[in-house]
Design a protein around this motif. Structure first.
Motif, mmCIF file in Angstrom:
data_model
loop_
_atom_site.group_PDB
_atom_site.id
_atom_site.type_symbol
_atom_site.label_atom_id
_atom_site.label_comp_id
_atom_site.label_asym_id
_atom_site.label_seq_id
_atom_site.Cartn_x
_atom_site.Cartn_y
_atom_site.Cartn_z
ATOM 1 N N ASN A 165 13.962 124.124 -26.643
ATOM 2 C CA ASN A 165 14.751 123.568 -25.572
ATOM 3 C C ASN A 165 15.659 122.652 -26.335
ATOM 4 O OD1 ASN A 165 13.181 123.394 -24.047
ATOM 5 N ND2 ASN A 165 12.065 121.439 -23.560
ATOM 6 N N PHE A 166 15.661 122.151 -27.826
ATOM 7 C CA PHE A 166 15.697 122.199 -28.592
ATOM 8 C C PHE A 166 17.493 122.869 -29.560
ATOM 9 C CE2 PHE A 166 17.249 121.281 -33.326
ATOM 10 C CZ PHE A 166 17.974 119.435 -33.394
ATOM 11 N N LYS A 167 16.744 124.300 -29.706
ATOM 12 C CA LYS A 167 17.397 125.408 -30.465
ATOM 13 C C LYS A 167 18.053 126.117 -29.440
ATOM 14 C CE LYS A 167 15.006 128.772 -31.204
ATOM 15 N NZ LYS A 167 13.926 130.091 -32.140
ATOM 16 N N ASN A 168 17.975 126.245 -27.619
ATOM 17 C CA ASN A 168 18.707 126.649 -27.068
ATOM 18 C C ASN A 168 19.374 126.421 -26.124
ATOM 19 O OD1 ASN A 168 17.452 128.870 -27.451
ATOM 20 N ND2 ASN A 168 15.614 128.767 -26.118
ATOM 21 N N LYS A 169 19.163 124.809 -26.924
ATOM 22 C CA LYS A 169 20.154 123.617 -25.782
ATOM 23 C C LYS A 169 20.375 123.766 -24.499
ATOM 24 C CE LYS A 169 21.397 121.068 -29.545
ATOM 25 N NZ LYS A 169 20.355 121.369 -30.532
ATOM 26 N N ASN A 213 4.803 114.587 -22.869
ATOM 27 C CA ASN A 213 5.716 114.937 -21.332
ATOM 28 C C ASN A 213 6.914 114.058 -21.461
ATOM 29 O OD1 ASN A 213 4.147 116.751 -20.213
ATOM 30 N ND2 ASN A 213 2.649 115.156 -19.262
ATOM 31 N N GLY A 214 7.169 112.838 -22.056
ATOM 32 C CA GLY A 214 8.402 111.759 -21.597
ATOM 33 C C GLY A 214 9.320 112.629 -23.057
ATOM 34 N N ILE A 215 8.891 113.653 -23.930
ATOM 35 C CA ILE A 215 10.223 113.918 -24.155
ATOM 36 C C ILE A 215 10.473 115.351 -23.378
ATOM 37 C CG2 ILE A 215 10.451 115.218 -26.805
ATOM 38 C CD1 ILE A 215 8.343 113.298 -28.140
ATOM 39 N N VAL A 216 9.718 116.150 -23.334
ATOM 40 C CA VAL A 216 10.033 117.231 -23.034
ATOM 41 C C VAL A 216 11.119 116.600 -21.302
ATOM 42 C CG1 VAL A 216 9.762 119.034 -20.921
ATOM 43 C CG2 VAL A 216 8.194 118.844 -23.303
ATOM 44 N N LEU A 217 10.752 115.634 -20.720
ATOM 45 C CA LEU A 217 11.726 115.165 -19.998
ATOM 46 C C LEU A 217 13.301 114.780 -20.277
ATOM 47 C CD1 LEU A 217 11.662 114.388 -16.559
ATOM 48 C CD2 LEU A 217 10.517 112.422 -16.768
ATOM 49 N N SER A 218 13.133 113.970 -20.891
ATOM 50 C CA SER A 218 14.042 113.754 -22.081
ATOM 51 C C SER A 218 15.431 114.492 -22.167
ATOM 52 C CB SER A 218 14.402 112.765 -22.943
ATOM 53 O OG SER A 218 13.151 111.083 -22.728
ATOM 54 N N GLN A 219 14.590 115.958 -23.394
ATOM 55 C CA GLN A 219 15.087 117.092 -22.920
ATOM 56 C C GLN A 219 15.865 117.765 -21.738
ATOM 57 O OE1 GLN A 219 12.430 119.026 -24.731
ATOM 58 N NE2 GLN A 219 13.753 119.112 -27.183
ATOM 59 N N ILE A 221 16.625 116.034 -18.939
ATOM 60 C CA ILE A 221 18.142 114.956 -17.846
ATOM 61 C C ILE A 221 19.310 115.751 -19.523
ATOM 62 C CG2 ILE A 221 19.224 112.644 -18.353
ATOM 63 C CD1 ILE A 221 15.904 112.273 -17.553
ATOM 64 N N LEU A 222 18.788 115.658 -21.512
ATOM 65 C CA LEU A 222 20.041 115.499 -21.878
ATOM 66 C C LEU A 222 20.521 116.647 -22.038
ATOM 67 C CD1 LEU A 222 21.805 114.537 -24.522
ATOM 68 C CD2 LEU A 222 19.554 115.621 -25.757
#
Length: 235
Positions: A165-169, A213-219, A221-222
């Motif tokens: 997710n981070f790499k692909n934004k 799961n909170g980190i993935v959910l934050s991504q 939203i971001l």
């Protein structure tokens, strides 16, 4: 009065006397009710993700490794909980998550053709070992060690997806509703695990689940895009 392991006698007794139930009576009751609620909701927690992949006929942006490791972690968690005799309300969702996880792995493989030899080897190894784990036919000391490693497995399961997710934004075909339900369920499970006096390993697993799961959910939203917001409403 006990129903499904839920003692409502102290609550009805207090209300009958015109008193509000004591904390020591109310919290265990709340824990049991929430526990069974999580189990009920878990029957469809990954359904939005499954339907989204099938609808788009694509698994783009999704890490197959994440689903594979989630299946391994769920298998270990289910086998351990059964062997320890933990109340079903404290782990029942793991069974349904495991079934849906296997479906997700299968359709992710299908929409990620060609599937490599290494992938088939991992699948065959799982099919060979999983029955032994679920049956609890493992030395208790070894099982404790394996279950402790489950936390590492779960962490490893989320890291590839978080990194992708981070790499692909972008979060690709990930379902917002599934991520939201997974995060909420993990948060509630922390509370119920403590109330049910589950082993420390179980409480740690629930806490780690809520965090990842909170980190993935934050991504989600971001990195959401205008079209993602529209699709989120349709889920």
């Amino acid at each position: 009065m006990d129903y499904l392991g839920i003692n409502i006698g102290c609550v009805t007794g207090s209300l009958r006397d015109g008193k509000f139930p004591e904390k020591d009576c109310l919290l265990p009751l709340l824990s049991k009710v929430l526990g069974y609620l999580i189990v009920a909701l878990s029957t469809t927690v990954k359904l939005p993700q499954i339907l989204k992949i099938l609808k788009h006929r694509s698994a783009s942006g999704i890490s197959a490794t994440t689903f594979e490791l989630e299946v391994v972690a769920a298998t270990i968690g289910l086998g351990y909980s059964i062997q320890k005799g933990i109340p079903f309300s404290a782990y029942g969702e793991v069974f349904f998550i495991l079934i849906q996880g296997l479906i997700l792995v299968a359709i992710t493989y299908y929409y990620s053709q060609p599937v490599g030899t290494a992938t088939w080897i991992r699948a065959l190894l799982y099919c060979a070992i999983a029955p032994t784990i679920l049956a609890g036919q493992i030395n208790p000391v070894l099982f404790e060690t394996i279950y402790a490693c489950q936390h590492i497995t779960f962490l490893s399961a989320r890291v590839p997806q978080i990194w992708k997710n981070f790499k692909n934004k972008s979060t690709g075909q990930l379902s917002f509703l599934t991520c939201l339900m997974s995060f909420g369920g993990a948060m509630v499970r922390v509370f119920t695990s403590i109330q049910e006096k589950a082993p420390t390993n179980v409480v740690m697993g629930s806490t780690m689940g809520a965090l990842m799961n909170g980190i993935v959910l934050s991504q989600m939203i971001l990195y959401q895009k205008p079209e993602d917001k529209k699709e989120k409403k349709d889920e």
